[in-house]
Design an enzyme around this catalytic site. Sequence first.
Site, mmCIF file in Angstrom:
data_model
loop_
_atom_site.group_PDB
_atom_site.id
_atom_site.type_symbol
_atom_site.label_atom_id
_atom_site.label_comp_id
_atom_site.label_asym_id
_atom_site.label_seq_id
_atom_site.Cartn_x
_atom_site.Cartn_y
_atom_site.Cartn_z
ATOM 1 C CB SER A 145 -0.929 -0.042 1.197
ATOM 2 O OG SER A 145 -2.000 0.817 1.011
ATOM 3 C CG ASP A 197 -6.084 -3.263 -3.940
ATOM 4 O OD1 ASP A 197 -6.892 -2.485 -3.402
ATOM 5 O OD2 ASP A 197 -4.849 -3.123 -3.873
ATOM 6 C CG HIS A 238 -4.828 -3.172 -0.333
ATOM 7 N ND1 HIS A 238 -4.368 -2.445 -1.400
ATOM 8 C CD2 HIS A 238 -4.368 -2.529 0.770
ATOM 9 C CE1 HIS A 238 -3.672 -1.413 -0.968
ATOM 10 N NE2 HIS A 238 -3.647 -1.445 0.346
#
Length: 492
Positions: free
Chosen positions: A173, A435, A460
Amino acid sequence: MAFQTCRLFLCKVTLLFAVSLFVVAEGQFKGFRKFIRVQDSIHGAVFEEQWFPQKLDHFNGADTREWKQRFFVNEDFYRPGGPVFLMIGGEGPANSAWMLEGTWLTYAEKMGALCLMLEHRFYGKSRPTVDLSTDNLRYLSSRQALADLAHFRTVVGETRGLANRKWVAFGGSYPGSLAAWFRLKYPHLVHASVATSAPVHATVNFPEYLEVVQRSLASENAECPLLVKKASDTLVERLKDPKTYDNITKDFNLCSKLQIQSEMDSAYFLEMLAGNFMDVVQYNEDNRAFEGMVGTNITIKVLCSMMGDTSLGEPYARYAAVARLMMDTFFRKCLDVSFSTNLRDMTNTSWEGSAAGGGRQWVYQTCTEFGFYQSTDSPNQPFTGFPLEYQVKQCALYYNVSAEQLAEAVAQTNEYYGGYDIRSTRIVFPNGSIDPWHALGITQDIIADLPAVFIKGTAHCANMYPARSEDLPQLALARDHVFLLLQQWLKQ
């Protein structure tokens, strides 16, 4: 806003981001989705927190102020001459569960690596300033965070005799972006990077997030996003009539009678309800449970099943049932949808404030670097009512950052890092098709030494979590592919 990132170090703004994984948020923090507070020890394993003297401002030589940055060490797999793996912290407290489990430790065991994890400045216990005033938050940026990594790597390399070892950066991320940019900006310090679910392109408006949410819901059931849209549209219509507010208060188990006194109030309410679907899609069927996360059993399949259940009533009633399910799952007695409460919390500059777990800090980063606002401006998504204007106004309300300043900051970020046009070597970019953040990431090879690993059907940061028997075959293959790349690059 929150990428929480994978919530590796967490996240709630709708985000990215994500891997960032950890904190608690009572409201919608823009960027990665949700911060969940977890313990710093899992399964009885305790890793001693250590402290590194760090510079406050790396870009002002006249400023000699320092602070203590938290880090963790796992030497269990290290063999003399082996590489050094550095896990990068993100927009929430560093969780020492990652020193015990995770794909990077599987790699470390095979490669004889020393494992380090460095908490991001201004998150968790790494507190450079006495409070979170906007004046102090000027020391919070990805550039300062990268300089923290560089200084940490240099000093630890020298003091522990690891200066000549090959260092590999890991992150998911927002920390995935940092992993890529660390290799980009400090190639002499980091040999290779694994940049998972990394949004490398900054953008003020990110309506594509909800477009991916729609596609991900439709991949389970083509009717699902249509039912969500019908429910959302019905709620928007009812919000126009104050006579419906008592029923809405009851339907969604609100903490106090609904009051809509401005467009900010309605937008905040609508965004919170949409967030139930955004959160589930972003982390669909992942293995966050090892961190202490709850709610991992609520998947796209569960939500779409509820939205299709006629026994619950019309789509609006099913939408409310989803909201109540999420409240029960996260142990909330009621839902606070007051934007004025949110404004109070987000402008509280104390480290003891409810948004100090990461919300105030992360939203500041989105207002001064990244944008990432998951607006409803696209017609190709099922939600209504929280346009870009609502997102941008929060920057002014929380930090006195204007729309023009935000746009300029985002442009400077892409100018500095290159956006999609990143130019480096030995960085791998894993992303999942479910995601929503993959829309801002690298999903096709740039060159042979900047490969993408696009994993169909995963969400994710899925490749970062510990493997399990129910993982999709393509996820297992992706982990193996990244390992083979690291093997190849560490020989270079």
